[in-house]
Design a protein around this motif. Structure first.
Motif, PDB file in Angstrom:
ATOM      1  N   TYR A 129      -4.616   0.859  15.259  1.00 31.68           N
ATOM      2  CA  TYR A 129      -3.333   1.080  14.955  1.00 31.68           C
ATOM      3  C   TYR A 129      -2.723   2.305  16.055  1.00 31.68           C
ATOM      4  O   TYR A 129      -3.444   3.267  16.189  1.00 31.68           O
ATOM      5  CB  TYR A 129      -2.645   1.724  13.795  1.00 31.68           C
ATOM      6  N   SER A 163      -4.098 -12.312   6.101  1.00 29.65           N
ATOM      7  CA  SER A 163      -4.504 -11.324   7.340  1.00 29.65           C
ATOM      8  C   SER A 163      -4.886 -10.193   6.784  1.00 29.65           C
ATOM      9  O   SER A 163      -4.089  -9.177   7.234  1.00 29.65           O
ATOM     10  CB  SER A 163      -3.437 -11.548   8.442  1.00 29.65           C
ATOM     11  N   GLN A 164      -5.784  -9.823   6.017  1.00 28.82           N
ATOM     12  CA  GLN A 164      -6.253  -8.571   5.641  1.00 28.82           C
ATOM     13  C   GLN A 164      -6.136  -7.553   6.593  1.00 28.82           C
ATOM     14  O   GLN A 164      -6.813  -8.314   7.951  1.00 28.82           O
ATOM     15  CB  GLN A 164      -7.514  -8.325   4.841  1.00 28.82           C
ATOM     16  N   ASN A 165      -6.084  -6.159   6.727  1.00 25.59           N
ATOM     17  CA  ASN A 165      -6.336  -5.498   7.741  1.00 25.59           C
ATOM     18  C   ASN A 165      -5.115  -5.406   8.656  1.00 25.59           C
ATOM     19  O   ASN A 165      -5.212  -4.696   9.752  1.00 25.59           O
ATOM     20  CB  ASN A 165      -7.759  -5.365   8.592  1.00 25.59           C
ATOM     21  N   THR A 166      -4.187  -6.401   8.526  1.00 24.62           N
ATOM     22  CA  THR A 166      -3.200  -6.309   9.601  1.00 24.62           C
ATOM     23  C   THR A 166      -1.658  -5.670   8.736  1.00 24.62           C
ATOM     24  O   THR A 166      -1.235  -6.358   8.107  1.00 24.62           O
ATOM     25  CB  THR A 166      -2.838  -7.565  10.231  1.00 24.62           C
ATOM     26  N   LEU A 167      -1.707  -4.593   8.891  1.00 25.45           N
ATOM     27  CA  LEU A 167      -0.791  -3.685   7.936  1.00 25.45           C
ATOM     28  C   LEU A 167       0.815  -3.698   8.779  1.00 25.45           C
ATOM     29  O   LEU A 167       0.622  -3.243   9.916  1.00 25.45           O
ATOM     30  CB  LEU A 167      -1.129  -2.533   7.352  1.00 25.45           C
ATOM     31  N   TYR A 194      -0.031   5.274   1.164  1.00 19.19           N
ATOM     32  CA  TYR A 194      -0.795   6.234   1.951  1.00 19.19           C
ATOM     33  C   TYR A 194      -0.063   7.730   1.827  1.00 19.19           C
ATOM     34  O   TYR A 194       1.172   7.705   1.907  1.00 19.19           O
ATOM     35  CB  TYR A 194      -1.343   5.838   3.297  1.00 19.19           C
ATOM     36  N   LEU A 250      -5.655   6.685   1.031  1.00 19.09           N
ATOM     37  CA  LEU A 250      -4.922   5.500   0.186  1.00 19.09           C
ATOM     38  C   LEU A 250      -4.841   6.069  -1.148  1.00 19.09           C
ATOM     39  O   LEU A 250      -5.690   6.599  -1.929  1.00 19.09           O
ATOM     40  CB  LEU A 250      -5.912   4.565   0.207  1.00 19.09           C
ATOM     41  N   LYS A 258      -7.246  -6.569  16.579  1.00 13.87           N
ATOM     42  CA  LYS A 258      -8.154  -6.585  15.073  1.00 13.87           C
ATOM     43  C   LYS A 258      -9.343  -7.432  15.658  1.00 13.87           C
ATOM     44  O   LYS A 258      -9.004  -8.261  16.399  1.00 13.87           O
ATOM     45  CB  LYS A 258      -7.489  -7.103  13.873  1.00 13.87           C
ATOM     46  N   ILE A 298      -2.415  -6.004  -4.953  1.00  8.56           N
ATOM     47  CA  ILE A 298      -2.705  -7.121  -3.962  1.00  8.56           C
ATOM     48  C   ILE A 298      -2.041  -8.227  -4.378  1.00  8.56           C
ATOM     49  O   ILE A 298      -1.621  -8.970  -3.145  1.00  8.56           O
ATOM     50  CB  ILE A 298      -4.195  -7.669  -4.283  1.00  8.56           C
ATOM     51  N   TYR A 304      -2.789   0.668  -3.988  1.00 11.98           N
ATOM     52  CA  TYR A 304      -2.584  -0.720  -3.394  1.00 11.98           C
ATOM     53  C   TYR A 304      -2.336  -1.618  -4.443  1.00 11.98           C
ATOM     54  O   TYR A 304      -2.835  -1.472  -5.752  1.00 11.98           O
ATOM     55  CB  TYR A 304      -3.488  -1.048  -2.221  1.00 11.98           C
ATOM     56  N   LEU A 344       3.309   6.972   3.494  1.00 11.65           N
ATOM     57  CA  LEU A 344       3.725   5.938   4.153  1.00 11.65           C
ATOM     58  C   LEU A 344       3.632   4.515   3.215  1.00 11.65           C
ATOM     59  O   LEU A 344       2.405   4.531   2.584  1.00 11.65           O
ATOM     60  CB  LEU A 344       2.884   5.918   5.319  1.00 11.65           C
ATOM     61  N   PHE A 388       3.933  -1.184   8.774  1.00  9.06           N
ATOM     62  CA  PHE A 388       4.335   0.192   8.191  1.00  9.06           C
ATOM     63  C   PHE A 388       5.722   0.472   8.024  1.00  9.06           C
ATOM     64  O   PHE A 388       6.590   0.049   8.980  1.00  9.06           O
ATOM     65  CB  PHE A 388       3.550   1.253   8.622  1.00  9.06           C
ATOM     66  N   GLY A 389       6.239   1.123   7.105  1.00  2.00           N
ATOM     67  CA  GLY A 389       7.479   1.813   6.958  1.00  2.00           C
ATOM     68  C   GLY A 389       7.668   3.073   7.741  1.00  2.00           C
ATOM     69  O   GLY A 389       6.400   3.472   8.235  1.00  2.00           O
ATOM     70  N   THR A 433     -11.805  -2.657   6.645  1.00  2.00           N
ATOM     71  CA  THR A 433     -11.644  -3.275   5.339  1.00  2.00           C
ATOM     72  C   THR A 433     -12.597  -4.478   5.195  1.00  2.00           C
ATOM     73  O   THR A 433     -13.184  -4.968   6.197  1.00  2.00           O
ATOM     74  CB  THR A 433     -10.426  -4.274   5.149  1.00  2.00           C
ATOM     75  N   PHE A 452       0.305  -2.053  14.300  1.00  2.00           N
ATOM     76  CA  PHE A 452      -0.746  -2.633  14.705  1.00  2.00           C
ATOM     77  C   PHE A 452      -1.078  -2.865  16.013  1.00  2.00           C
ATOM     78  O   PHE A 452      -0.212  -3.411  16.715  1.00  2.00           O
ATOM     79  CB  PHE A 452      -0.803  -3.979  13.766  1.00  2.00           C
ATOM     80  N   LEU A 493       2.937   3.512  11.468  1.00  2.00           N
ATOM     81  CA  LEU A 493       1.805   3.054  12.379  1.00  2.00           C
ATOM     82  C   LEU A 493       2.050   1.784  12.729  1.00  2.00           C
ATOM     83  O   LEU A 493       2.861   0.806  12.188  1.00  2.00           O
ATOM     84  CB  LEU A 493       0.590   2.830  11.604  1.00  2.00           C
ATOM     85  N   TYR A 496       0.747  -1.216  -0.003  1.00  8.46           N
ATOM     86  CA  TYR A 496       0.284   0.202   0.144  1.00  8.46           C
ATOM     87  C   TYR A 496       1.059   1.164   0.056  1.00  8.46           C
ATOM     88  O   TYR A 496       1.983   1.311   0.666  1.00  8.46           O
ATOM     89  CB  TYR A 496      -0.858   0.152   1.294  1.00  8.46           C
ATOM     90  N   ARG A 530      -1.849 -11.948   2.627  1.00 11.67           N
ATOM     91  CA  ARG A 530      -2.954 -12.169   2.190  1.00 11.67           C
ATOM     92  C   ARG A 530      -3.773 -12.895   2.918  1.00 11.67           C
ATOM     93  O   ARG A 530      -4.839 -12.480   3.104  1.00 11.67           O
ATOM     94  CB  ARG A 530      -2.838 -13.038   0.895  1.00 11.67           C
TER      95      ARG A 530
END
Lengths: 113, 116
Positions: free
Chosen positions: B36, A98-102, A35, A45, B49, A50, A48, A90, A104-105, B94, B46, B44, A33, A96
């Motif tokens: 987050y 675990s969607q919604n567990t991101l 952002y 966003l 969830k 997939i 992204y 960001l 980040f850098g 999501t 996590f 950020l 992703y 794949r």
């Protein structure tokens, strides 16, 4: 564990310039992703991806291009920098299953003169 | 289209107080909800969830969140905050299955200030 590396950490550009931001991850995650974070506006966003060779537009894609060159890297191009623009970009990745567990850098801070 | 609303831009409490950070969402289908944390100058991280089952989910560092379908909410709570909890907290949503699956949308964030 893994890490997401964003380069450069700081980017100063000129109005109208084309600028490229890079992101590398060694988690072996499928999804990546980009952002944009502006003060008071949260995260928006831009693009992204997939999986490798996939590209999806986010809500803020106008004025940007993106490229998923390989599974581990995802780059973002500001096609024409706007004068006095300041933002943090960001990059994130997620597995794949675990969607919604991101993950980040640390971000790239952009300033346009 | 899924949306996330965090009604409080800033919340200030004293160390040792309890705190609740609010998150409301709008989406008609099955969703994942997450929280987050962002410390100043960092990306950020996590926290926790929810996707099904027990509506109260536990996260790291004593944080928990409760899902309410009737209120379309996913509020974050901590019983006793520490000064190191001072940060910006983001709620995210999501869709699970439709064409927006993998599209992760964030709220505007709530800045938690913990005073000594």
């Amino acid at each position: 564990g893994g890490i997401i590396t964003q380069t450069p950490k700081f980017l100063i550009g000129q109005e109208g310039q084309k600028l490229t931001l890079k992101c590398q991850q060694n988690f072996n995650h499928d999804t990546m992703y980009w952002y944009r974070q502006d003060s008071g506006k949260g995260l928006r966003l831009i693009y992204y991806s997939i999986t490798e060779n996939d590209l999806q537009k986010g809500d803020l894609s106008e004025g940007y291009d993106a490229s998923r060159e390989k599974k581990s890297s995802f780059s973002l191009t500001v096609t024409s920098a706007q004068k006095n623009e300041m933002a943090v970009f960001l990059c994130a990745s997620s597995p794949r299953q675990s969607q919604n567990t991101l993950y980040f850098g640390a971000g790239t801070r952009l300033s346009v003169l | 289209t899924q949306t996330v609303s965090q009604s409080d831009a800033h919340v200030t409490v004293f160390e040792g107080d309890s705190v609740e950070l609010r998150c409301n969402y709008s989406y008609g289908g099955s969703i994942y909800l997450s929280w987050y944390i962002q410390h100043h100058g960092h990306g950020l991280q996590f926290l926790l969830k929810y996707y099904s089952g027990n509506p109260v989910v536990q996260g790291v560092n004593g944080f928990e969140a409760e899902f309410s379908k009737s209120d379309s909410s996913f509020h974050l709570r901590k019983a006793s905050v520490h000064w190191s909890d001072s940060a910006v907290y983001f709620c995210a949503v999501t869709s699970m299955y439709d064409t927006n699956a993998y599209k992760v949308i964030f709220g505007k964030g709530t800045h938690l200030h913990v005073l000594p």
